[in-house]
Design an enzyme around this catalytic site. Structure first.
Site, mmCIF file in Angstrom:
data_model
loop_
_atom_site.group_PDB
_atom_site.id
_atom_site.type_symbol
_atom_site.label_atom_id
_atom_site.label_comp_id
_atom_site.label_asym_id
_atom_site.label_seq_id
_atom_site.Cartn_x
_atom_site.Cartn_y
_atom_site.Cartn_z
ATOM 1 N N HIS A 1 0.807 -1.227 0.000
ATOM 2 C CA HIS A 1 0.000 0.000 0.000
ATOM 3 C C HIS A 1 0.842 1.280 0.000
ATOM 4 C CE1 HIS A 1 -3.521 -2.439 0.640
ATOM 5 N NE2 HIS A 1 -3.163 -2.810 1.853
ATOM 6 N N GLY B 1 -2.074 2.276 4.934
ATOM 7 C CA GLY B 1 -2.366 0.882 5.278
ATOM 8 C C GLY B 1 -1.184 0.115 5.850
ATOM 9 N N ASP C 1 -4.108 -12.912 4.851
ATOM 10 C CA ASP C 1 -5.248 -12.370 5.589
ATOM 11 C C ASP C 1 -6.606 -12.714 4.965
ATOM 12 O OD1 ASP C 1 -4.620 -10.768 3.450
ATOM 13 O OD2 ASP C 1 -4.464 -8.903 4.576
ATOM 14 N N TYR D 1 -3.112 -10.999 9.968
ATOM 15 C CA TYR D 1 -3.259 -10.399 11.291
ATOM 16 C C TYR D 1 -3.679 -11.391 12.367
ATOM 17 C CZ TYR D 1 -2.510 -6.752 8.069
ATOM 18 O OH TYR D 1 -1.936 -6.012 7.069
HETATM 19 ZN ZN LIG Z 1 -4.065 -7.356 3.537
#
Ligand SMILES: [Zn+2]
Length: 397
Positions: free
Chosen positions: A141, A149, A266, A310
């Site tokens: 990002h 991000g 993710d 995450y």
């Molecule tokens: Zn991601």
């Protein structure tokens, strides 16, 4: 004997340093590079990582970072890391936001992640390794003069520019993170020598909001950006069908010299920031197909980086290990995880660690809208591939 042959026998390189963990916004921030260490340790304790395959990342130079980023921005990042950038100055560069807070030494920590990816690039493109992995990278990002991000410097964009400049090769960038690979896409949006491919959760409700099928590139680069937005709650079969089809058709059309994959982890059901419903199984398939494409079109030249992810205890270490297992011919590994890995980390983990490489079969309840979701995804895939398929038709007429 092994020592004597050294690099000649080396096929894969794993870039690693504990210093990757210097990239840390705050103790509560969801982006945590302890993930890289957890993955590294899982591979080591499993006996899949040999000392001689490990290489330290180097620091990227300012000139290398400036291949993508504005000098003013680099200067702002340096000052942010020294505590001399005001909040107001930071705001125009996306520094000091909730997503990308300022932290001490942020320039150096970011430059090391970039340098890791450049180290991986040089190993592969100098012919000293066939494949190379930098799990510290994948910060897709990052923009030319803006952090976004959780990403400060965009290592993949920098690496692609570096490849173009130093090696003159055509790059296919493949991004399977659940978030759209916006920074890399916009860096090469008008460049026909870089093909960007991103498969992600639709931007309707998820950051960064872009990545629609009609983002196809512009000017000379039109037809070299591919996006497949997936509906929330997408499961393995639909994800993999879209990914596999996209990979095969785009690679046959673009015929890359080298492939760079971003392996955000993710899209998993457990991930707290996204809404896809994949299991750990997709993370065995994703690198497998990338690997096949690399050998089919690129003489094996494949560089892989990390990315988002995450649920760093239950998901990321197993998912990221799969990239290395695929590179090293260990794709069939299954069953129990090394018990000493669990023993070493369970005290720190706020959740029970997984016991096996696979997920339990009853991890989540069946998704009621499954069929509808699959149909929507199929439509997105078809639309995304329209240009290639129309070209093919015209060639046949
Ligand atoms: Zn991601």
């Amino acid at each position: 004997m092994a020592e004597f042959d050294g690099d000649l026998l080396m096929k894969n390189v794993f870039i690693y340093s504990d210093a990757f963990q210097g990239y840390r916004f705050s103790p509560e921030h969801p982006f945590n590079h302890l993930r890289v260490k957890l993955s590294f340790d899982l591979l080591q304790k499993g006996g899949f990582l040999r000392e001689e395959d490990i290489r330290l990342p180097r620091m990227a130079t300012d000139e290398e970072i400036a291949l993508i980023h504005d000098w003013e921005y680099i200067d702002a990042v340096k000052r942010a890391g020294e505590g001399t950038l005001s909040k107001q100055e930071g705001m125009q560069f996306g520094l000091g936001t909730d997503d990308t807070p300022m932290f001490e030494g942020m320039h150096e920590a970011s430059a090391l992640l970039v340098g890791g990816t450049l180290t991986a690039v040089d190993y592969v493109l100098e012919g000293k390794a066939e494949h190379a992995l930098n799990l510290g990278g994948g910060l897709h990002h990052g923009f030319s003069r803006k952090a976004s991000g959780f990403c400060i410097y965009n290592d993949s964009s920098i690496a692609i520019k570096y490849i173009q400049k130093k090696y003159g090769l055509r790059v296919m960038y493949v991004d399977t993170d659940a978030h759209h690979g916006d920074g890399v896409q916009w860096s090469f949006y008008d460049d026909p020598n870089v093909c960007t491919v991103s498969i992600h959760e639709t931007g309707r409700y998820l950051f960064p909001g872009t990545g629609a099928v009609n983002e196809r590139g512009q000017g000379a680069g039109f037809g070299y950006s591919f996006n497949v937005p997936l509906d929330a709650f997408t499961e393995d079969e639909s994800f993999l069908y879209a990914y596999r089809t996209l990979m095969q058709e785009v690679a046959a059309y673009f015929k890359p010299d080298v492939i760079l994959t971003q392996n955000g982890a993710d899209a998993h059901y457990h991930d707290p920031l996204t809404h896809l419903c994949s299991t750990i199984d997709i993370y065995r398939e994703i690198p497998k197909i990338a690997h096949e494409i690399a050998h089919q079109y690129c003489n094996g030249r494949w560089i892989a980086v990390g990315g988002g992810g995450y649920d760093m205890w239950r998901v990321v270490p197993r998912a990221w290990s799969r990239v290395w297992l695929e590179m090293t011919g260990n794709r069939d590994v299954s069953g129990y995880l090394p018990p000493d890995w669990i023993e070493a980390w369970k005290g720190q983990a706020p959740v029970p660690l997984p016991l096996t490489w696979e997920d339990p079969p009853d991890m989540y309840q069946p998704i009621p809208r499954k069929k509808e979701i699959e149909e929507k995804n199929y439509l997105s895939l078809t639309k995304s591939l329209e240009i290639i398929r129309n070209n093919m038709k015209n060639l046949m007429l």
